[in-house]
Design a protein around this motif. Structure first.
Motif, mmCIF file in Angstrom:
data_model
loop_
_atom_site.group_PDB
_atom_site.id
_atom_site.type_symbol
_atom_site.label_atom_id
_atom_site.label_comp_id
_atom_site.label_asym_id
_atom_site.label_seq_id
_atom_site.Cartn_x
_atom_site.Cartn_y
_atom_site.Cartn_z
ATOM 1 N N ARG A 1 18.515 40.112 -7.210
ATOM 2 C CA ARG A 1 17.092 39.152 -6.549
ATOM 3 C C ARG A 1 16.665 39.459 -5.116
ATOM 4 O O ARG A 1 15.425 39.309 -4.546
ATOM 5 N N SER A 2 17.300 39.929 -4.479
ATOM 6 C CA SER A 2 17.218 39.782 -2.795
ATOM 7 C C SER A 2 17.726 41.044 -1.516
ATOM 8 O O SER A 2 18.661 40.627 -1.275
ATOM 9 N N PRO A 3 17.435 42.287 -2.425
ATOM 10 C CA PRO A 3 17.766 43.881 -1.671
ATOM 11 C C PRO A 3 18.514 43.345 -0.114
ATOM 12 O O PRO A 3 16.795 43.058 0.252
ATOM 13 N N THR A 4 19.055 43.923 0.148
ATOM 14 C CA THR A 4 18.683 44.330 2.122
ATOM 15 C C THR A 4 17.853 45.647 1.553
ATOM 16 O O THR A 4 17.275 46.373 0.616
ATOM 17 N N THR A 5 16.280 44.447 3.338
ATOM 18 C CA THR A 5 15.842 45.580 3.721
ATOM 19 C C THR A 5 15.367 45.504 4.661
ATOM 20 O O THR A 5 15.847 44.209 5.595
ATOM 21 N N PRO A 6 14.690 46.591 5.585
ATOM 22 C CA PRO A 6 14.378 46.835 6.963
ATOM 23 C C PRO A 6 13.945 45.624 7.241
ATOM 24 O O PRO A 6 12.612 45.354 6.298
ATOM 25 N N PRO A 7 13.804 45.037 8.068
ATOM 26 C CA PRO A 7 12.522 43.354 8.952
ATOM 27 C C PRO A 7 11.381 43.922 8.198
ATOM 28 O O PRO A 7 10.824 43.325 7.908
ATOM 29 N N LEU A 8 10.692 45.217 8.668
ATOM 30 C CA LEU A 8 9.261 44.933 8.382
ATOM 31 C C LEU A 8 8.973 45.316 6.884
ATOM 32 O O LEU A 8 7.990 44.559 6.565
ATOM 33 N N LEU A 9 10.077 45.808 6.339
ATOM 34 C CA LEU A 9 9.343 45.706 5.052
ATOM 35 C C LEU A 9 10.371 43.992 3.816
ATOM 36 O O LEU A 9 9.861 44.175 2.390
ATOM 37 N N VAL A 10 10.588 42.774 4.398
ATOM 38 C CA VAL A 10 10.775 41.717 4.194
ATOM 39 C C VAL A 10 9.417 41.568 3.321
ATOM 40 O O VAL A 10 9.807 40.982 2.571
ATOM 41 N N PRO A 11 8.586 41.404 4.035
ATOM 42 C CA PRO A 11 7.367 40.882 3.576
ATOM 43 C C PRO A 11 7.087 40.974 2.511
ATOM 44 O O PRO A 11 6.417 40.441 1.065
ATOM 45 N N ALA A 12 7.244 42.121 2.099
ATOM 46 C CA ALA A 12 6.689 43.621 0.632
ATOM 47 C C ALA A 12 7.690 42.619 -0.517
ATOM 48 O O ALA A 12 7.673 42.866 -1.452
ATOM 49 N N ARG A 13 8.891 42.651 0.249
ATOM 50 C CA ARG A 13 9.676 42.401 -0.868
ATOM 51 C C ARG A 13 9.770 40.789 -0.933
ATOM 52 O O ARG A 13 10.171 41.014 -2.436
ATOM 53 N N GLU A 14 9.661 39.959 -0.374
ATOM 54 C CA GLU A 14 8.936 38.436 -0.901
ATOM 55 C C GLU A 14 7.811 38.625 -1.687
ATOM 56 O O GLU A 14 7.869 37.773 -3.096
ATOM 57 N N LEU A 15 6.998 39.597 -1.625
ATOM 58 C CA LEU A 15 6.404 39.050 -2.095
ATOM 59 C C LEU A 15 6.007 40.471 -3.816
ATOM 60 O O LEU A 15 5.548 39.812 -4.851
ATOM 61 N N LEU A 16 6.696 41.686 -3.680
ATOM 62 C CA LEU A 16 6.049 42.358 -4.703
ATOM 63 C C LEU A 16 7.658 42.720 -5.442
ATOM 64 O O LEU A 16 7.651 42.460 -6.545
ATOM 65 N N TRP A 17 8.799 42.973 -4.596
ATOM 66 C CA TRP A 17 10.000 43.311 -5.113
ATOM 67 C C TRP A 17 10.390 41.985 -5.865
ATOM 68 O O TRP A 17 10.976 42.234 -7.034
ATOM 69 N N ARG A 18 10.557 40.627 -5.749
ATOM 70 C CA ARG A 18 10.752 39.628 -5.726
ATOM 71 C C ARG A 18 10.527 39.770 -7.769
ATOM 72 O O ARG A 18 11.159 39.303 -8.936
#
Length: 292
Positions: free
Chosen positions: A173-190
């Motif tokens: 649900r919330s994988p470890t992600t480099p800081p620059l990719l956090v927005p992409a994680r929130e937008l796409l990965w979730r």
């Protein structure tokens, strides 16, 4: 099937399903650095599946031999009993295989991929070769949807959600992600993770402790996601590493290009003359049914 973009969602669904087997998920957590190298692990898994799907026989045999050598060295310990066991026990390999194959079938079928019941049975049967490559006896592996349903029904009493499965759930649900990719994680990965989780069978939702969504609603979401992802031109998707499909086409010729429309002729042959074609039978092969 393996060229379809919905395979990524199917793969995440498989991870959720695999984590329900305590011995399997314990073996992963005790022998893996997936928390620090999640994306690398996912890409290596995709590379292995791609090699088995689109590589030469020699490529597939070599890749599988590496996996078997790796698994032979790995062990896990049951913290409750102190039992030490190998991660390549046939029971554990079989659960991983069935969770993957069933997830591929269910997500693609429910998202609009033209997979008729006979074609689904054929796919499950063909994937027994991939089971052989990782060390299983194909005779012990389900060969069609009915056998797959029976397998999941037998395994249900062994499934549980312990601390290890919770850890996998939280990570997906919330994988470890480099800081620059956090927005992409929130937008796409979730969105990917939520949809993959929603596509699980009802008993998996019950074990994870959440209410199962309405299957009809999930089907609509899967079909919408499939329609969107399939709008991305295939030649652009296939440019992403490791480019297994492009290499296979270069080796075999342009007529080998994966295309769902080619399945229709196969479906007609498998269905036989005089039988009406159906898109699916509505049955989730990972579901279990109690008598009556």
């Amino acid at each position: 099937m393996h060229a379809d973009p919905m395979m990524w969602i199917a793969g995440v669904r498989a991870l959720y399903l695999q984590a329900l087997h305590p011995r399997v998920v314990r073996g992963v957590l005790q022998n893996s650095d997936f928390r620090r190298d999640a994306w690398g692990r996912l890409l290596r898994t995709a590379d292995f599946v791609g090699t088995l799907s689109y590589g030469t026989t020699r490529d597939a045999e070599r890749a599988a031999a590496r996996i078997r050598r790796l698994h032979r060295r790995l062990k896990a310990t049951d913290p409750d009993t102190g039992e030490v066991y190998r991660v390549d026990e046939p029971e554990l390999l079989l659960w991983v295989h069935c969770a993957e194959v069933a997830s591929y079938v269910e997500v693609l079928r429910r998202s609009g991929f033209p997979l008729t019941p006979p074609l689904a049975d054929r796919y499950i049967d063909e994937q027994r070769e991939s089971a052989r490559l990782v060390g299983l006896d194909p005779a012990d592996v389900p060969a069609d949807r009915a056998a797959m349903r029976a397998y999941f029904a037998r395994e249900l009493p062994q499934l549980a959600v312990g601390a290890e499965a919770r850890e996998v759930d939280d990570f997906l649900r919330s994988p470890t992600t480099p800081p620059l990719l956090v927005p992409a994680r929130e937008l796409l990965w979730r969105r990917v993770a939520n949809l993959a989780y929603a596509a699980l069978p009802p008993y998996a939702h019950e074990l994870y402790g959440r209410r199962a969504p309405q299957q009809g609603v999930v089907d609509l979401r899967l079909r919408a996601a499939g329609n969107i992802l399939r709008c991305v031109p295939a030649h652009l998707r296939w440019q992403l590493p490791p480019k297994h499909i492009l290499r296979a086409m270069a080796r075999l010729g342009p007529g080998s290009r994966p295309a769902p429309y080619k399945l229709r002729g196969q479906a007609a042959i498998l269905d036989g003359p005089g039988r009406a074609m159906r898109g699916d039978d509505g049955g989730d092969i990972t579901r279990w049914r109690t008598p009556g």
